[in-house]
Structures are given as C-alpha cells and as structure tokens.
Design a protein around this motif. Structure first.
Motif, PDB file in Angstrom:
ATOM      1  N   TRP A 292     -15.750  -6.683  -1.531  1.00 43.66           N
ATOM      2  CA  TRP A 292     -15.122  -6.538  -0.093  1.00 43.66           C
ATOM      3  C   TRP A 292     -14.856  -5.029  -0.188  1.00 43.66           C
ATOM      4  O   TRP A 292     -14.052  -4.618  -1.099  1.00 43.66           O
TER       5      TRP A 292
ATOM      6  N   VAL B 225     -12.102  -1.901   1.104  1.00 45.92           N
ATOM      7  CA  VAL B 225     -10.495  -1.984   1.396  1.00 45.92           C
ATOM      8  C   VAL B 225     -10.020  -2.327   2.534  1.00 45.92           C
ATOM      9  O   VAL B 225     -10.611  -1.444   3.636  1.00 45.92           O
ATOM     10  N   ALA B 226      -9.286  -3.165   2.986  1.00 44.49           N
ATOM     11  CA  ALA B 226      -9.149  -3.510   4.252  1.00 44.49           C
ATOM     12  C   ALA B 226      -7.839  -4.576   4.317  1.00 44.49           C
ATOM     13  O   ALA B 226      -7.799  -5.496   3.115  1.00 44.49           O
ATOM     14  N   PRO B 227      -7.008  -4.698   5.342  1.00 49.13           N
ATOM     15  CA  PRO B 227      -6.374  -5.958   5.532  1.00 49.13           C
ATOM     16  C   PRO B 227      -7.166  -7.176   5.892  1.00 49.13           C
ATOM     17  O   PRO B 227      -7.739  -7.130   6.885  1.00 49.13           O
ATOM     18  N   TYR B 228      -7.149  -8.275   5.018  1.00 44.96           N
ATOM     19  CA  TYR B 228      -7.680  -9.390   5.579  1.00 44.96           C
ATOM     20  C   TYR B 228      -7.034 -10.577   5.992  1.00 44.96           C
ATOM     21  O   TYR B 228      -5.763 -10.736   5.687  1.00 44.96           O
TER      22      TYR B 228
ATOM     23  N   LEU C  37     -12.157  -7.814  -5.338  1.00 41.65           N
ATOM     24  CA  LEU C  37     -11.420  -6.790  -4.609  1.00 41.65           C
ATOM     25  C   LEU C  37     -10.990  -5.591  -4.821  1.00 41.65           C
ATOM     26  O   LEU C  37     -10.644  -5.512  -6.118  1.00 41.65           O
ATOM     27  N   GLN C  38     -10.919  -4.803  -4.094  1.00 41.10           N
ATOM     28  CA  GLN C  38     -10.320  -3.437  -4.460  1.00 41.10           C
ATOM     29  C   GLN C  38      -8.941  -3.216  -4.529  1.00 41.10           C
ATOM     30  O   GLN C  38      -8.381  -3.906  -3.581  1.00 41.10           O
TER      31      GLN C  38
ATOM     32  N   ASP D 263      -5.296  -1.799  -2.997  1.00 39.62           N
ATOM     33  CA  ASP D 263      -4.811  -1.413  -1.802  1.00 39.62           C
ATOM     34  C   ASP D 263      -5.352  -2.253  -0.632  1.00 39.62           C
ATOM     35  O   ASP D 263      -5.647  -2.211   0.376  1.00 39.62           O
ATOM     36  N   THR D 264      -5.760  -3.559  -1.197  1.00 45.04           N
ATOM     37  CA  THR D 264      -6.315  -4.861  -0.308  1.00 45.04           C
ATOM     38  C   THR D 264      -5.291  -5.904   0.169  1.00 45.04           C
ATOM     39  O   THR D 264      -4.638  -6.224  -1.088  1.00 45.04           O
ATOM     40  N   THR D 265      -4.971  -6.231   1.071  1.00 47.67           N
ATOM     41  CA  THR D 265      -4.219  -7.505   1.375  1.00 47.67           C
ATOM     42  C   THR D 265      -4.883  -8.629   1.841  1.00 47.67           C
ATOM     43  O   THR D 265      -5.823  -8.471   2.947  1.00 47.67           O
TER      44      THR D 265
ATOM     45  N   LEU E  75      -2.355  -5.122  -4.809  1.00 47.76           N
ATOM     46  CA  LEU E  75      -3.518  -6.145  -4.197  1.00 47.76           C
ATOM     47  C   LEU E  75      -2.547  -7.179  -3.764  1.00 47.76           C
ATOM     48  O   LEU E  75      -1.632  -7.631  -4.711  1.00 47.76           O
TER      49      LEU E  75
END
Length: 627
Positions: free
Chosen positions: A256, A258-261, A302-303, A305-307, A337
């Motif tokens: 995925w 990098v983003a807030p999910y 997951l990379q 800086d991902t939430t 993370l």
C-alpha cells in the motif's frame, strides 16, 4: 457542293459544338489533366496545400464546431486540437463500447449536468488519454457538477496520462470509478469532489503513479477494495483526507502507498494455496521487511509513516484459510507505523494471526486495541510472529500467544504502556520473549517487611502464563514485569527450564510448579545470579495459598538458587519426591504452611542456606527411617 451537302455539314458542326460545350463544363478534363500531370503514384494523397487535400484529410467535425460526445461510441474516435476539438461538449451518458476513445493533449471535455463517460462497462472499450505536463487533458462541468468517469470491468488496456478531473461526482458517487484490468494512470489530479475522488473496485488491476487528490471538503479521498490498492504509488491527499478500505481479502502480494487509512471491516490477508503450500522458506531479513513469498501466498506490506485507523470491531485476520503475511517496518527517522481506532471509536478488534499466517512488525505503534479481554495481537496455531521496537499502549491486553505451536521469530525492544496484561502465553511460549522489553512505569524495590503481596504487586504490567507443559529446552529471560501463573506448569520430556534471576512471580490458588513428574525434566532457577536479584514466588491473592515447587521422581540435575517463596500450602515450599535430584542454595519460605524444604529417602538433595521466615514453622523436614 450541293445545297443538301452544305446543310448536312452545318448540322454536324452544330452537334459537335454542343457536345464540346457539355464536356468543357464537366470535371472529367480537370481530373484527367491532374492524373496526367501528377508525379505521385496512383492512390497516393495529393499535395497538402490544395483544397482537395484538405477536404480528403479532415474529419467531418473540422467543417464546423466539434460535434458533442453523446450516446454509445462503437467506432474509434480521436479528439485533438488539430482536428478542431480543443473543447468538446459531453451530453448525457456516453458509453465507449467496442471502440477506443483517444483524447490528445490540451483537449477539454465539458460535461453537461449529470453527464458521464463510461468505458468498458457493457462491452469492451478503451480510453487513451495523452495529456502532458504543459497541456493536460481536462474533464470538467460545463456549468456545474457532472456525474464522473468510469473505467469498467471491460476497459482493459486503457491508458491515462496527465488527466484533470474537476467537479465530478457527488457525496455518494466517486469522481472516477476504476474497475478494469490492466489499467495504467499517471499524473491523475482530482479537484472539487464532494465525496470520494476515486473508487477502486474489488478485482481491479491497475498501475497508478502520481495521484493528486485536492478536495479538502471530502473526508474520504479514495474508497478502495484492499487488493486494488497494490498498484497505487506516489499518492498525495488533501489535509485530513483518508483512504477508506472496505472489509475484504488480499490474495496476492500487495504494497500500500503511504497514506492515512480507515479500515471499515475485517481485512483478511490469505492466499489461494492449500495449507502447507506456498509457505515462506526461511526467516525475514534483518530489516523485517522482505519475506520470501511462495506461490499462492498473500502479503500486505505497509510503508513507514502509514496510519491504519480502524472502525469499531474492524480487525486484521492473517493466514486463516490460506498462507498470508503482514509486514511493516520503520526506523525512528522514517516516521512511525500506527494501528489505532478511527476518530470517534474507543477501540478496535486487533490483529489475529492464524495457522498459516505471519506478522512482522518493527517500529509500529498499536493502541486502544483488543476487546473481550483478548490481545491487540493474537497468534495461534502455527502462526509466525516477529515484533521489534514496537509500542503497545492503552489496551487491556497487549499480545496473546495461544498454544505451543506459535513460532516467535523475534520479540525484543517492545514497550508496553497502560497495558495491565502485557502478555498472555503458555509456559513454553514464554521462552520466546527476548530482552529489552519495557513494561509500564518503574517499580521501586519492595519492602521485605510488607508481606508477599506488597512485594510482588506494585504498578508493573503482568505477563500471564496459562496452564501447560515445557517439553523443549526453554529459558524464561528476565522481564521487568510481574509473572502470573494461572495454571500448573510441568517440565518434562527431557526438557530443561532455565529461569533468570529477578523474576517476580504470582501463583494462583492451588498452583504447582512441577519438574520431572512422569518423565525426565530439569530446572535451573536463578543459578549463579546476583544474590540481590532473587526469584520471588508468592500467591496472586492474599490468603489463597499455592502448592509450591515440587520435584517429581524423574527430576534430574536441577539447581535452585536465590529463591524466595511465600504463602505455600503444601508440606513444604520445595518438595522432592522419590528419586528426585536437586541442589538448593539460599532458599527462603515466608509465611508458608509447611517447611521451607523436604525430601524423600530416595532423593538426592544438597542444601545450603535454607531459611524459614515469618510464620513458616521450620526450614527443613528431613525424611525419617531411611535405610
């Protein structure tokens, strides 16, 4: 010449003159002259600067304004500035079926109210957008909002480069819906969306690079099936926007962006292989990143800086029905993370690693997870688990390992804050827990005169050990937490249990710590440890005693040093039965019902510095009438 002859010649001349006049006004002489004078081969186009050439090359729309797009396009069509289609009106529902719609750089499509462009929905269709950084293709409303763009299930092969979508969709319908196979989109920008800018449908196979979503009024930027996100790269969202992931399955290898999910359901990571097939061969590398992935094995990576923010009852299930893995690794400089509840939610249901699953986290933060007394992370069956430098806080239970088959690859450097029960696990699995883990606030050295409960309580988090057997050599590495035994622990099958000094242990009512009952077993407890850091074992509840430490007839080569017992209800704090072998050094029993130690005639026992404290009646009870 006779009069008759002269009249005949005059009539013939008149007929020839009339025929000549007719021929001169026709196109035939001109066509013959051009064919005769031309140096081009037959069938080739004529000179481009002639009116006839312009008429031959230009499509019908060049004769006037570019005709609008409307209805079903079943024949290939190309829109470009060169053909006079710099601006094109789109009316109603336009469907591209059995054809390719090509849009060149700089073209603007202006959609009337509720108009839409659908490609490959009812039949195969292709969209080719050839924009550029200097001249992107633009799709916008003619006077307001429009319905949006759809690349349907039969839009395979569509390519989009430098496209801007403006004011498309509404609160419930995305500006662009992507459902096709083999889709490639580069430099896609969506602005002015009232709801999701993009919807990535389950089963879509796409490659998206440099996606810009600039619709600050829409909290959900992308609505996506979990498997479809793997092809997205370089995602840029408006401040405060999230990618909403519906519950679903990841069946392949996916990374995925990098983003807030926001995860709204159960996210399952499991491949197609049968149990035992497609398993990872070997451990992950030192970065806890690359995992060998066999055929049929699914993986979500997951990379940094991902939430991941979870709705209530949302959770992650790994490897339940097929092999699967979740991998996430971050260093402090990368950005953490995060696994946490979604805004407005008090908790979420955690991560469950099943029989065919693997979870590898490094530098991750998990908080407010678990429900019904379960761990934020639960591993069961033959699950594989690696946790390094992770922060787990504000939850009832941190990590729960069920059974002895769980494989813990690494468990070190983890921090538990606000987690009353840091770990729940079997006696065998406790041997997997490494060093440098931190549990709750520090505890000062207990006051020896305050009693066992004060000594062993404090503010530390607890590690709960369930009833079970130790059948492989195991070391309980010291953890700065209180160890609570909620069931009997037996050492056998030729195994040796080594217990580091410094442990504080609470034993539930009636609990026995047994060694060598039915087959060979050994215990090395605090051997050669610092005398100021003994192992302390006492009752978990005041007034409810426990049985004590019992060496059965098959106990061999056991050494017990620096042990302080309290509250035992057996005949002695340490009992040797039958032919048990044990050497006891610096063992104390405080407020015990029986002696500090006793043994049978057949036992081989050595004792140094055994003491009775508090209400304990005596230090030793030696056997009588031995022969």
């Amino acid at each position: 010449m006779s009069t008759r002859t002269r009249r005949g010649l005059l009539l013939l001349g008149a007929w020839v003159s009339a025929l000549s006049a007719c021929y001169l006004f026709s196109d035939e002489p001109k066509a013959r002259k051009q064919a005769s004078d031309s140096t081009e081969p037959a069938g080739e186009p004529v000179a481009a600067d002639t009116p006839e050439a312009a008429s031959a090359e230009a499509p019908a729309e060049s004769a006037g304004a570019c005709p609008p797009l409307t209805g079903v396009l079943s024949e290939d069509r190309s829109l470009s500035q060169a053909t006079g289609c710099e601006q094109v009106t789109v009316q109603g529902r336009v469907q591209v079926e059995g054809a390719t719609l090509t849009i060149e750089a700089g073209v603007e499509l202006r959609f009337e109210a509720d108009a839409s462009l659908e490609v490959g929905v009812g039949a195969p269709g292709v969209l080719a957008v050839h924009g550029s950084a200097a001249a992107p293709v633009r799709m916008t409303g003619a006077e307001g909002r429009w319905r949006g763009l759809t690349l349907g299930p039969q839009s395979a092969g569509s390519r989009v480069d430098h496209l801007e979508l403006v004011d498309a969709g509404d609160e419930t319908h995305a500006a662009a819906v992507l459902a096709g196979q083999d889709l490639a989109l580069t430099e896609l920008t969506v602005t002015g969306a009232l709801g999701p800018s993009l919807e990535l449908v389950e089963g879509a196979k796409l490659s998206m690079r440099a996606v810009h979503v600039a619709s600050p009024g829409a909290p959900v930027a992308i609505l996506a099936a979990p498997g479809a996100l793997g092809g997205v790269r370089e995602l840029e969202l408006a401040a405060g926007a999230v990618v909403a992931v519906a519950g679903g399955r990841i069946a392949e290898r996916v990374e995925w962006p990098v983003a807030p999910y926001r995860v709204d359901g159960v996210l399952r990571v499991e491949g197609e292989a049968k149990p035992g097939e497609g398993e990872a061969s070997g451990e992950a590398d030192g970065e806890a990143g690359e995992v060998p992935v066999g055929a049929g094995r699914a993986q979500l990576r997951l990379q940094p800086d991902t939430t991941l923010a979870f709705a209530p009852r949302a959770r992650v299930e790994i490897g339940a029905l097929g092999p699967g893995a979740l991998v996430a690794a971050a260093a402090p400089e990368d950005g953490a993370l995060h696994f946490e509840p979604a805004p407005g939610s008090a908790t979420w249901a955690g991560v469950v690693v099943h029989e065919h699953g693997r979870l590898a986290l490094r530098g991750a933060e998990l908080r407010h997870g678990s429900e019904r007394g379960e761990g934020m992370i639960v591993a069961q069956g033959a699950a594989q688990l690696s946790l390094e430098d992770c922060n787990l806080h504000d939850a009832e239970v941190g990590v729960e390992l069920r059974g002895n088959a769980v494989v813990v690859e690494r468990f070190t450097g983890n921090h538990f804050r606000g987690v009353p029960t840091a770990l729940i696990l079997s006696p065998q699995a406790l041997g997997f827990i490494g060093e440098l883990n931190e549990y709750g606030p520090p505890t000062t050295e207990p006051d020896e005169a305050a009693g066992a409960e004060a000594e062993l309580g404090g503010e530390r988090a607890r590690i709960v050990v369930t009833r079970g057997k130790i059948e492989r050599d195991t070391t309980w590495t010291f953890q700065a937490a209180t160890l609570e035994l909620r069931g009997d622990v037996f050492v056998g099958k030729g195994a040796t249990l080594t217990v580091d000094g410094g442990w504080q242990v609470l034993a539930a009512k009636g609990i026995t710590l047994g060694v060598g009952f039915y087959d060979t077993g050994s215990l090395h407890l605090a051997r050669e440890s610092d005398p100021s850091a003994p192992v302390r074992i006492g009752p978990s509840t005041a007034g409810q005693g426990w049985t004590g430490l019992v060496f059965g007839p098959h106990a061999r080569d056991s050494d017990v040093e620096n042990l302080r017992l309290s509250g035992t209800q057996g005949v002695a704090g340490v009992e040797l039965r039958g032919e048990a072998e044990a050497f006891l050094t610096r063992v104390e029993c405080r407020d015990c019902a029986g002696a500090t130690a006793t043994w049978a005639c057949e036992s081989q026992v050595g004792t140094i510095a055994l003491t009775a404290a508090g209400s304990t009646p005596t230090a030793t009870i030696a056997p009588r009438d031995c022969r």
